[in-house]
Every structure is written in C-alpha cells, then in structure tokens.
Scaffold this motif. Structure first.
Motif, PDB file in Angstrom:
ATOM      1  N   GLU A   3       0.822  -1.206   0.000  1.00 57.50           N
ATOM      2  CA  GLU A   3       0.000   0.000   0.000  1.00 57.50           C
ATOM      3  C   GLU A   3       0.854   1.253   0.000  1.00 57.50           C
ATOM      4  O   GLU A   3       0.527   2.236  -0.666  1.00 57.50           O
ATOM      5  CB  GLU A   3      -0.957  -0.011   1.190  1.00 57.50           C
ATOM      6  N   ARG A   4       1.951   1.252   0.747  1.00 56.24           N
ATOM      7  CA  ARG A   4       2.859   2.401   0.768  1.00 56.24           C
ATOM      8  C   ARG A   4       3.472   2.627  -0.597  1.00 56.24           C
ATOM      9  O   ARG A   4       3.587   3.756  -1.061  1.00 56.24           O
ATOM     10  CB  ARG A   4       3.977   2.189   1.776  1.00 56.24           C
ATOM     11  N   LEU A   5       3.909   1.542  -1.219  1.00 55.35           N
ATOM     12  CA  LEU A   5       4.500   1.673  -2.553  1.00 55.35           C
ATOM     13  C   LEU A   5       3.464   2.183  -3.547  1.00 55.35           C
ATOM     14  O   LEU A   5       3.757   3.044  -4.375  1.00 55.35           O
ATOM     15  CB  LEU A   5       5.075   0.341  -3.015  1.00 55.35           C
ATOM     16  N   ASN A   6       2.242   1.660  -3.468  1.00 52.88           N
ATOM     17  CA  ASN A   6       1.186   2.106  -4.377  1.00 52.88           C
ATOM     18  C   ASN A   6       0.839   3.574  -4.166  1.00 52.88           C
ATOM     19  O   ASN A   6       0.545   4.278  -5.125  1.00 52.88           O
ATOM     20  CB  ASN A   6      -0.055   1.241  -4.225  1.00 52.88           C
ATOM     21  N   SER A   7       0.866   4.045  -2.931  1.00 48.39           N
ATOM     22  CA  SER A   7       0.531   5.446  -2.670  1.00 48.39           C
ATOM     23  C   SER A   7       1.601   6.393  -3.220  1.00 48.39           C
ATOM     24  O   SER A   7       1.314   7.541  -3.529  1.00 48.39           O
ATOM     25  CB  SER A   7       0.311   5.682  -1.180  1.00 48.39           C
ATOM     26  N   PRO A 152      -8.094   4.992 -11.070  1.00 49.77           N
ATOM     27  CA  PRO A 152      -6.915   4.126 -11.177  1.00 49.77           C
ATOM     28  C   PRO A 152      -7.063   2.873 -10.346  1.00 49.77           C
ATOM     29  O   PRO A 152      -7.692   2.883  -9.291  1.00 49.77           O
ATOM     30  CB  PRO A 152      -5.780   4.991 -10.656  1.00 49.77           C
ATOM     31  N   ILE A 153      -6.477   1.789 -10.811  1.00 42.51           N
ATOM     32  CA  ILE A 153      -6.544   0.519 -10.103  1.00 42.51           C
ATOM     33  C   ILE A 153      -5.512   0.515  -8.988  1.00 42.51           C
ATOM     34  O   ILE A 153      -4.353   0.803  -9.205  1.00 42.51           O
ATOM     35  CB  ILE A 153      -6.266  -0.658 -11.058  1.00 42.51           C
ATOM     36  N   ALA A 154      -5.943   0.208  -7.792  1.00 41.67           N
ATOM     37  CA  ALA A 154      -5.032   0.092  -6.651  1.00 41.67           C
ATOM     38  C   ALA A 154      -4.814  -1.387  -6.349  1.00 41.67           C
ATOM     39  O   ALA A 154      -5.768  -2.118  -6.143  1.00 41.67           O
ATOM     40  CB  ALA A 154      -5.602   0.797  -5.428  1.00 41.67           C
ATOM     41  N   ALA A 155      -3.572  -1.809  -6.394  1.00 42.16           N
ATOM     42  CA  ALA A 155      -3.275  -3.238  -6.164  1.00 42.16           C
ATOM     43  C   ALA A 155      -3.254  -3.561  -4.693  1.00 42.16           C
ATOM     44  O   ALA A 155      -2.955  -2.802  -3.846  1.00 42.16           O
ATOM     45  CB  ALA A 155      -1.949  -3.599  -6.791  1.00 42.16           C
TER      46      ALA A 155
END
Length: 155
Positions: A3-7, A152-155
């Motif tokens: 989640e941190r990387l995605n943010s 956007p798609i959040a993984a």
C-alpha cells in the motif's frame, strides 16, 4: 508495504516523467544548438531542415519540454516514442541487430520510456494536473482517472 509503494506511485511516475523529459530535451538541444557538447562532443549541430536528423532533434526538444512539464504528456510521448522507434529501425538496426552493437541504446530506451508514459500518463507534478485542479474537483477527478473515466486501479 504494498500500500505504501502504491501510494507513492503517482509521485515516482511524475519524477520518472521529469527525468525522461529533461534528458530527451537535452538530447534535442545538443543536436540543434550544440548545447552540452553538440552531436560530436565539439559543439557540432545538425543542419537545419535535414532529414531525419533535424526533425528528430526538433521532436526531442519540443517533446522533451512538454513531457518534462507534463503538458499534453500522452500526445507528446506518443510522437516522441514513434520518433525514437523510427530512429532505431531506420538508422541503428540496419547496421547490427542488437542495440549494444549498433549504438541504438538511447533510441530504444527513449522509445520504450515514452511509450510507457503514453499509457500511464503524467503522474504527479504536471501542468495537466494543475490545469485540471484549477477547473475544480471534477477536473481533478478527471486527471486522476484514465481516459475512460475509470479510477486508477489500486493493487
């Protein structure tokens, strides 16, 4: 951790766009104006109007600035990617198959980096995003969504 990387993704993408745009601009400025040592390291430039060198350099200069600023990023990256594909297949690849052998590493890397920006968009820190934000919340949501209006798609 994911989640941190995605943010951080829009910010890292924005930094990627800025670096690629700056390097692309510098390549064009070198060819057109002899900046940074010119095309031969001694300040030589391409002759105005010569095909394909001068046109490629003009695309690099203008496309680099637009990508750097994040202004019309997808369109500028599309034209820039096509220019580099042409450079690779018409100038470098006929000499040897592999980029390391034919001196086409920069053309290949710029082609793929610009193509990535066509599909990802500008990320953070872009003029396009500022323009969308100035139009209001609806514009900001549009800047965050893809071309079909999906979030956007959040993984």
């Amino acid at each position: 951790m994911t989640e941190r990387l995605n943010s951080a993704q829009p910010y890292v993408l924005g930094l990627f766009r800025i670096v690629v745009g700056l390097l692309f601009f510098c390549h064009g400025a070198s060819s057109l104006f002899g900046a940074f040592g010119g095309t031969d390291g001694n300040g030589a430039t391409v002759d105005a109007g010569t095909w394909p060198g001068w046109y490629a350099a003009a695309i690099q200069l203008v496309g680099g600035v637009l990508v750097l600023l994040g202004l019309g990023t997808r369109a500028a990256a599309f034209v820039s990617s096509g220019s580099m594909a042409y450079a690779y297949f018409k100038v470098h690849q006929p000499e040897e198959l592999w980029p390391i052998q034919n001196g086409g590493e920069a053309s290949a890397m710029f082609c793929w980096a610009m193509l990535l920006l066509v599909f990802t968009g500008a990320g953070a820190f872009s003029v396009d995003r500022l323009i969308a934000a100035a139009r209001g919340e609806r514009g900001q949501k549009a800047a965050d969504a893809d071309d079909n209006g999906r979030a956007p798609i959040a993984a």
